[in-house]
Structure formats: C-alpha cells, structure tokens
Write an enzyme that holds these catalytic residues in place. Structure first.
Site, PDB file in Angstrom:
ATOM      1  N   VAL A 257       0.832  -1.206   0.000  1.00 30.35           N
ATOM      2  CA  VAL A 257       0.000   0.000   0.000  1.00 30.35           C
ATOM      3  C   VAL A 257       0.867   1.256   0.000  1.00 30.35           C
ATOM      4  CG1 VAL A 257      -1.890  -1.145   1.215  1.00 30.35           C
ATOM      5  CG2 VAL A 257      -0.220   0.126   2.517  1.00 30.35           C
ATOM      6  N   CYS A 258       0.257   2.335  -0.468  1.00 34.56           N
ATOM      7  CA  CYS A 258       0.850   3.680  -0.383  1.00 34.56           C
ATOM      8  C   CYS A 258      -0.327   4.646  -0.265  1.00 34.56           C
ATOM      9  CB  CYS A 258       1.733   3.968  -1.593  1.00 34.56           C
ATOM     10  SG  CYS A 258       0.829   4.117  -3.150  1.00 34.56           S
ATOM     11  N   ALA A 259      -0.104   5.899  -0.545  1.00 31.53           N
ATOM     12  CA  ALA A 259      -1.164   6.889  -0.385  1.00 31.53           C
ATOM     13  C   ALA A 259      -2.284   6.722  -1.408  1.00 31.53           C
ATOM     14  CB  ALA A 259      -0.586   8.302  -0.468  1.00 31.53           C
TER      15      ALA A 259
END
Length: 191
Positions: A65-67
């Site tokens: 995941v990331c932003a």
C-alpha cells in the site's frame, strides 16, 4: 509487464488479518496514518527487504500500500520482477480512510503530516507562482522556474516517478522517525 493485482477496499478489510501489509510510503507519511498491522518498508528500500518479503509471501498473501496506489504499483512491479507475487490496495490509504476505515499511528507521533502528494502539489504550485510573480515584477527570466516545474510535472506523469517527491521525502518533517527497517525485516522473517 502487466499491472499488479489490485484488492478493493472491502476485500482488503475482510482479509486484513490474513495479509502481510507493507506500506511503501516515507516514514513521515506512515506515521501520519497507516492500515492496522502495516509494516513500513519505504519504496527506496524495497530491494533491501526483498529476501524477507519473499519469505513472508511464501507463507501468505502480501498487500502493498501507499497513499494512492502509484508507489505500491511500482513496488509490486519490482517484487514481481524478483519472483514475489503481491497485490496492491486500490486507491491506497486515501481510499481506505475515505471508506471510513481506521488508520493507525505509531505511539508518540506528535501530529499528522501532509501526504507526499499534497506536499508536491504545494511545492510545485508555490514555485510556479513565485516564477510568474518574479517574472512580472523583477525580470522575465524568472519565468524559467515555472517552465521547469511544468516540464518536471510532465516528465513525472510520463515516467510515473516524481523527483520532487524524492527530494521532499528527505526533509526533516518527512523523517519524523526513521523507518526501523531492521525491526520490520525481523517481523517479516517471523511470518
């Protein structure tokens, strides 16, 4: 190479306890809020963590995941090139939070930080505005600042990279606490 598998918010929430969640944002962004149980392995350190991520993937599914999903897709591609199957979270932590899901913060985190995307927009907008104003008030050559930022944004979109984000990630406010990669790798090895 094809795009990595994407998990929707509902599926990720349902399977959260069985997934190894790796957050590839900067330590500052991670401290601002992350999925419950997520481990912070910043994108620029993903290759160093490769053996331990491979170990965790052999025992179960890995969600990166990331932003918003762009950096996690890049991480998934790097991992896939090295034989590690992973999935990415559709819409990233922004979509997770928008869906009413909990974001956790490490204990002792003094305040929320701006997302890297927001920092890039603010910095790019400020430099463009400054270039235009100085170009009008001081000397037209200052408009080169605005042109350079515009060119950088086009390059960023074409290559799906962001040099400005890489520079901003090195600022002290984005390094609120160093990513304890050693501790994270220990957790990955134990899964």
């Amino acid at each position: 190479m094809t795009a990595p598998t994407a998990l929707g918010i509902d599926e990720a929430r349902t399977r959260l306890n069985e997934l190894t969640v790796i957050d590839v944002r900067t330590p500052g962004e991670f401290a601002g809020g992350h999925l419950p149980g997520a481990l912070n392995v910043p994108l620029d350190r993903i290759r160093r963590a490769l053996p331990d991520i491979r170990h965790a993937a052999a025992r179960g599914d890995v969600l990166v995941v990331c932003a918003s999903g762009a950096r996690s897709e890049n991480a998934c591609r790097i991992l896939a090139e090295n034989g590690v199957a992973t999935a990415t979270l559709s819409g990233g932590t922004a979509a997770w939070a928008a869906g009413g899901n909990e974001l956790r913060r490490p204990e002792g985190t003094p305040r929320a930080t701006w997302s890297m995307e927001r920092q890039v927009r603010f910095t790019a907008g400020t430099v463009v505005l400054l270039g235009l104003l100085l170009g009008l008030l001081v000397h037209p050559a200052f408009q080169i600042l605005s042109a350079a930022i515009a060119g950088g944004l086009v390059f960023s979109a074409l290559t799906d990279t962001c040099g400005m984000a890489a520079m901003l990630a090195r600022l002290p406010h984005n390094r609120t606490r160093a990513a304890d990669l050693g501790a994270t790798l220990e957790v990955l090895r134990s899964r």
